[in-house]
Design a protein around this motif. Structure first.
Motif, PDB file in Angstrom:
ATOM      1  N   VAL A  35       1.104  -1.266   0.055  1.00  0.00           N
ATOM      2  CA  VAL A  35      -0.133  -0.127  -0.113  1.00  0.00           C
ATOM      3  C   VAL A  35       0.417   1.344   0.338  1.00  0.00           C
ATOM      4  N   TYR A  36       0.557   2.109  -0.451  1.00  0.00           N
ATOM      5  CA  TYR A  36       1.411   3.739  -1.066  1.00  0.00           C
ATOM      6  C   TYR A  36       0.839   4.887  -0.189  1.00  0.00           C
ATOM      7  N   GLY A  37       0.086   4.435  -0.561  1.00  0.00           N
ATOM      8  CA  GLY A  37      -0.795   5.625   0.804  1.00  0.00           C
ATOM      9  C   GLY A  37      -2.612   5.386   0.735  1.00  0.00           C
ATOM     10  N   VAL A  38      -2.836   6.444   1.154  1.00  0.00           N
ATOM     11  CA  VAL A  38      -4.495   6.467   1.500  1.00  0.00           C
ATOM     12  C   VAL A  38      -4.373   8.506   1.542  1.00  0.00           C
ATOM     13  N   THR A  39      -5.637   8.410   0.360  1.00  0.00           N
ATOM     14  CA  THR A  39      -6.180   9.627   0.604  1.00  0.00           C
ATOM     15  C   THR A  39      -7.591  10.261   0.914  1.00  0.00           C
ATOM     16  N   ARG A  40      -7.511  11.174   1.534  1.00  0.00           N
ATOM     17  CA  ARG A  40      -8.686  12.201   1.525  1.00  0.00           C
ATOM     18  C   ARG A  40      -9.159  13.225   0.681  1.00  0.00           C
ATOM     19  N   HIS A  61      -4.478   3.989  -2.360  1.00  0.00           N
ATOM     20  CA  HIS A  61      -3.466   3.720  -3.398  1.00  0.00           C
ATOM     21  C   HIS A  61      -2.436   2.204  -2.807  1.00  0.00           C
ATOM     22  N   VAL A  62      -2.900   1.646  -3.903  1.00  0.00           N
ATOM     23  CA  VAL A  62      -2.258  -0.138  -3.582  1.00  0.00           C
ATOM     24  C   VAL A  62      -1.589  -0.398  -5.029  1.00  0.00           C
ATOM     25  N   ASP A  63       0.058  -1.349  -4.681  1.00  0.00           N
ATOM     26  CA  ASP A  63       0.691  -0.509  -5.652  1.00  0.00           C
ATOM     27  C   ASP A  63       0.870  -2.300  -5.972  1.00  0.00           C
ATOM     28  N   THR A  64       0.237  -2.381  -6.764  1.00  0.00           N
ATOM     29  CA  THR A  64       0.328  -4.035  -7.539  1.00  0.00           C
ATOM     30  C   THR A  64      -0.041  -4.162  -8.956  1.00  0.00           C
ATOM     31  N   GLU A  65      -0.457  -5.398  -9.518  1.00  0.00           N
ATOM     32  CA  GLU A  65      -0.991  -5.572 -10.257  1.00  0.00           C
ATOM     33  C   GLU A  65      -2.133  -5.601 -10.991  1.00  0.00           C
ATOM     34  N   GLU A  66      -2.708  -5.685 -12.334  1.00  0.00           N
ATOM     35  CA  GLU A  66      -4.438  -5.400 -12.359  1.00  0.00           C
ATOM     36  C   GLU A  66      -4.766  -6.270 -12.007  1.00  0.00           C
ATOM     37  N   GLU A  67      -4.160  -7.912 -12.738  1.00  0.00           N
ATOM     38  CA  GLU A  67      -5.428  -9.023 -12.509  1.00  0.00           C
ATOM     39  C   GLU A  67      -5.256  -8.797 -10.601  1.00  0.00           C
ATOM     40  N   TYR A  68      -5.006  -9.204  -9.955  1.00  0.00           N
ATOM     41  CA  TYR A  68      -5.331  -8.316  -8.538  1.00  0.00           C
ATOM     42  C   TYR A  68      -7.014  -7.692  -7.893  1.00  0.00           C
ATOM     43  N   ARG A 159      -5.469  15.611   0.090  1.00  0.00           N
ATOM     44  CA  ARG A 159      -4.415  15.608   1.517  1.00  0.00           C
ATOM     45  C   ARG A 159      -4.467  13.548   1.880  1.00  0.00           C
ATOM     46  N   PHE A 160      -3.448  12.918   2.437  1.00  0.00           N
ATOM     47  CA  PHE A 160      -2.952  12.424   2.673  1.00  0.00           C
ATOM     48  C   PHE A 160      -3.602  12.006   4.304  1.00  0.00           C
ATOM     49  N   LEU A 161      -4.048  10.748   4.015  1.00  0.00           N
ATOM     50  CA  LEU A 161      -4.552  10.773   5.781  1.00  0.00           C
ATOM     51  C   LEU A 161      -3.316   9.547   5.835  1.00  0.00           C
TER      52      LEU A 161
END
Length: 233
Positions: A35-40, A61-68, A159-161
């Motif tokens: 997980v890269y981060g969470v935004t509001r 925001h999840v840094d992974t591939e489309e298959e998931y 903004r980032f939570l």
């Protein structure tokens, strides 16, 4: 590559709220995917809009591939169903970045300044291959869930939570420590870079930087020689 998970209208006056709930979900997702981060993201506030508290959504925001996408969608859906709050109208939208078209981005921007009906969200999701679900209530949370995807993908909004180790730094913090914890730069609203000194924030809360052109930026203002963090919607 990024998968975006948008949630909206998950809380009521007695629950933890959408922001904290999004961070809880992010913690569950991070057990399997980075997980890269969470935004509001703040949406339009209007008497014709039915929302539980403040009408904002959150995006993980999840840094992974489309298959998931399907796996993430089902796991988040289960968590939201298990934690449904009476009086809320939760919506869940999940999409890979390749599915977030200009139409989705425009929809997100519209949600900040106009009243939108849920039918538009459903049609957009269908035409854009976005996984969308109404978890309960009247289903209006799908509007913000989809809007959050467009705003998070386009950047320069909200903004980032949660990002890096920022939430572990509470109270006054030196610029160097904030930069090392996940912030890329600190600026005043008129563009002056701040490279040294202490940044103060309200109470004992962590600062809340913003996504700006792909970077994590904290805005501050100077008052009597003291730099104070700015909270932006």
């Amino acid at each position: 590559m990024t998968i975006y998970v948008g949630i909206d209208d998950t809380g009521n006056s007695e629950s933890v709220g959408t922001g904290k709930f999004a961070r809880i979900i992010a913690g569950e997702i991070s057990k399997k995917y980075p997980v890269y981060g969470v935004t509001r993201h703040q949406f339009y506030v209007h008497p014709d809009i039915n929302f539980s508290l403040h009408n904002f959504g959150a995006v993980i925001h999840v840094d992974t591939e489309e298959e998931y996408v399907d796996n993430i969608f089902e796991s988040v859906k289960e968590v939201m169903q298990d934690n449904f709050n009476n009086g809320s109208n939760p919506g869940l939208a999940v999409a890979h970045e390749s599915c977030i078209s200009p139409a989705v981005v425009a929809y997100g921007k519209d949600a900040k300044e106009t009243v939108i009906i849920s039918k538009r969200a459903w049609n957009l999701a269908l035409n854009s291959n976005i996984q969308l679900e109404s978890i309960g209530g009247n289903g209006s949370g799908v509007i913000g869930a989809v809007a959050g995807l467009g705003l998070a993908y386009a950047g320069n909004d909200g903004r980032f939570l949660q990002i890096g180790r920022i939430r572990k730094l509470k109270g006054p913090q030196p610029v160097e420590k904030l930069i090392g914890a996940g912030i890329d730069g600190i600026f005043t609203p008129d563009g002056r870079p701040i490279t040294k000194g202490i940044i103060f924030n309200e109470g004992d809360k962590p600062v809340k930087p913003c996504p700006v052109n792909g970077e994590v930026i904290l805005f501050v203002y100077e008052e009597n020689g003291i730099f104070k963090a700015v909270t932006r919607d």
